[in-house]
Design an enzyme around this catalytic site. Structure first.
Site, short mmCIF file in Angstrom:
data_model
loop_
_atom_site.label_atom_id
_atom_site.label_comp_id
_atom_site.label_asym_id
_atom_site.label_seq_id
_atom_site.Cartn_x
_atom_site.Cartn_y
_atom_site.Cartn_z
CG ASN A 7 -9.97 -8.61 20.89
OD1 ASN A 7 -9.64 -8.37 19.74
ND2 ASN A 7 -11.00 -8.03 21.47
CG HIS A 10 -6.00 -4.09 17.57
ND1 HIS A 10 -6.76 -3.12 16.95
CD2 HIS A 10 -6.31 -4.02 18.89
CE1 HIS A 10 -7.47 -2.48 17.86
NE2 HIS A 10 -7.22 -3.00 19.03
CG HIS A 43 -15.98 -5.22 19.09
ND1 HIS A 43 -15.68 -4.13 19.88
CD2 HIS A 43 -17.28 -5.07 18.72
CE1 HIS A 43 -16.76 -3.37 20.00
NE2 HIS A 43 -17.74 -3.91 19.29
NE ARG A 45 -15.69 -0.19 17.07
CZ ARG A 45 -15.54 0.21 18.35
NH1 ARG A 45 -14.76 -0.44 19.16
NH2 ARG A 45 -16.15 1.27 18.77
NE ARG A 49 -13.51 1.60 14.82
CZ ARG A 49 -13.55 2.34 15.92
NH1 ARG A 49 -12.56 2.27 16.79
NH2 ARG A 49 -14.54 3.15 16.15
CD GLU A 70 -14.89 -7.54 22.76
OE1 GLU A 70 -14.91 -6.41 22.24
OE2 GLU A 70 -13.92 -8.00 23.34
CB THR A 101 -14.93 -1.21 24.28
OG1 THR A 101 -14.92 -2.02 23.11
CG2 THR A 101 -16.30 -1.22 24.90
CD GLU A 151 -14.46 -8.98 28.87
OE1 GLU A 151 -15.09 -9.64 28.02
OE2 GLU A 151 -13.46 -8.30 28.59
CG HIS A 191 -10.68 -2.58 27.83
ND1 HIS A 191 -9.85 -1.49 27.76
CD2 HIS A 191 -11.44 -2.54 26.73
CE1 HIS A 191 -10.12 -0.82 26.65
NE2 HIS A 191 -11.08 -1.43 26.01
N1 PXP Z 1 -12.79 -7.05 26.52
C1 PXP Z 1 -13.62 -6.22 25.84
C2 PXP Z 1 -15.06 -6.26 26.15
C3 PXP Z 1 -13.13 -5.36 24.85
O1 PXP Z 1 -13.96 -4.53 24.21
C4 PXP Z 1 -11.76 -5.39 24.54
C5 PXP Z 1 -11.22 -4.51 23.45
O2 PXP Z 1 -11.75 -4.91 22.24
C6 PXP Z 1 -10.94 -6.29 25.25
C7 PXP Z 1 -11.48 -7.09 26.24
C8 PXP Z 1 -9.48 -6.40 24.96
O3 PXP Z 1 -8.87 -5.24 25.35
P1 PXP Z 1 -7.33 -5.03 25.00
O4 PXP Z 1 -7.22 -4.97 23.51
O5 PXP Z 1 -6.99 -3.75 25.67
O6 PXP Z 1 -6.59 -6.21 25.56
#
Ligand code: PXP
Length: 241
Positions: A7, A10, A43, A45, A49, A70, A101, A151, A191
């Site tokens: 992901n 960031h 994601h 959003r 952001r 996402e 999330t 998930e 997550h």
């Molecule tokens: N899975 C989902 C559905 C999420 O919303 C997120 C955060 O965007 C992640 C996984 C990844 O989480 P993390 O950034 O804590 O690894």
């Protein structure tokens, strides 16, 4: 053996801190893919952001591995998914004030809307996953709406601090996995997973895909910091008086 989707939200967060054009998450996606990632997750959003519409469009053009979008089930976002057609959509809840999330999607409350969204995404041949806490009611509701995968939210495990809490949250993931398997669902997890806490979930059979973001981006910043500093010093010295 489970595979990894990175992901890269960031990376875009750093770019948005200055509203400039670097670092480009698309470049980061290339690096992840070269390193062997199974997929790239972003994601989009509603408040844009971090990841924006352009990112998703360019990623769709450039990512050769899986593109996992996402998104929440709000109509404007569903329309974008229908236009862009990522390989996979992961449906998530979304609150404007949250840092990330927070909970899982309430598949019981939103069952009707969810079933409509899944149907529309299936028409575009998109694999649909729902991000849920590993509770029976949400797993079964996901299956009933036609989702292909779930998930399982690993946030409670990631936040557990005592051995007892860790074991309890791991058992909840195992139970969720078993219920989802019986319901014919593919199982993803994610997550809050980090370099320190990945081992017990990586060791669980039946989990197919991990979505991991913050920890990998955080590590990438540190691993690359030395080289980036050396490169800038090199330029100052090369052009300095
Ligand atoms: N899975 C989902 C559905 C999420 O919303 C997120 C955060 O965007 C992640 C996984 C990844 O989480 P993390 O950034 O804590 O690894």
């Amino acid at each position: 053996m489970a595979v990894l989707n990175v992901n890269i939200d960031h990376v875009a967060t750093v770019r948005q801190a200055r509203r400039t054009d670097e670092p480009d998450p698309v470049w980061a996606a290339v690096q992840c893919e070269l390193a062997g990632a199974n997929g790239i997750t972003v994601h989009l959003r509603q408040d844009r952001r971090h990841i924006n519409d352009r990112d998703v469009r360019v990623l769709k053009e450039t990512v050769a591995c899986k593109l996992n979008l996402e998104m929440c089930i709000a109509e404007p976002i569903v329309r974008i998914a229908e236009q862009i057609v990522p390989d996979q959509v992961t449906l998530v809840p979304e609150k404007r004030a949250e840092l990330t999330t927070e909970g899982g999607l309430d598949c019981v409350k939103y069952k009707k809307r969810l079933a409509q969204v899944v149907k529309r995404l299936h028409k575009k041949h998109i694999l649909v996953s729902s991000f849920i806490t590993p509770d029976e009611e949400h797993i079964l509701a996901s299956a009933e709406t036609g989702c292909d995968a779930v998930e399982l939210h690993t946030g409670a495990y990631a936040n557990a601090r005592t051995d007892r809490a860790i074991e309890k949250t791991l058992n909840a993931i195992r139970d969720g996995r078993d219920i989802a398997t019986s319901a014919g669902l593919i199982i993803h997890a994610g997550h809050g997973l980090t370099y320190r806490n990945i081992a017990p979930v990586a060791a669980m059979s039946g989990l197919c895909e991990f979505n991991i973001g913050h920890s990998i981006v955080a590590r990438a910043v540190l691993i690359g910091m030395r080289e980036a500093t050396e490169e800038m010093i090199g330029l100052i010295e090369m052009f300095g008086e």
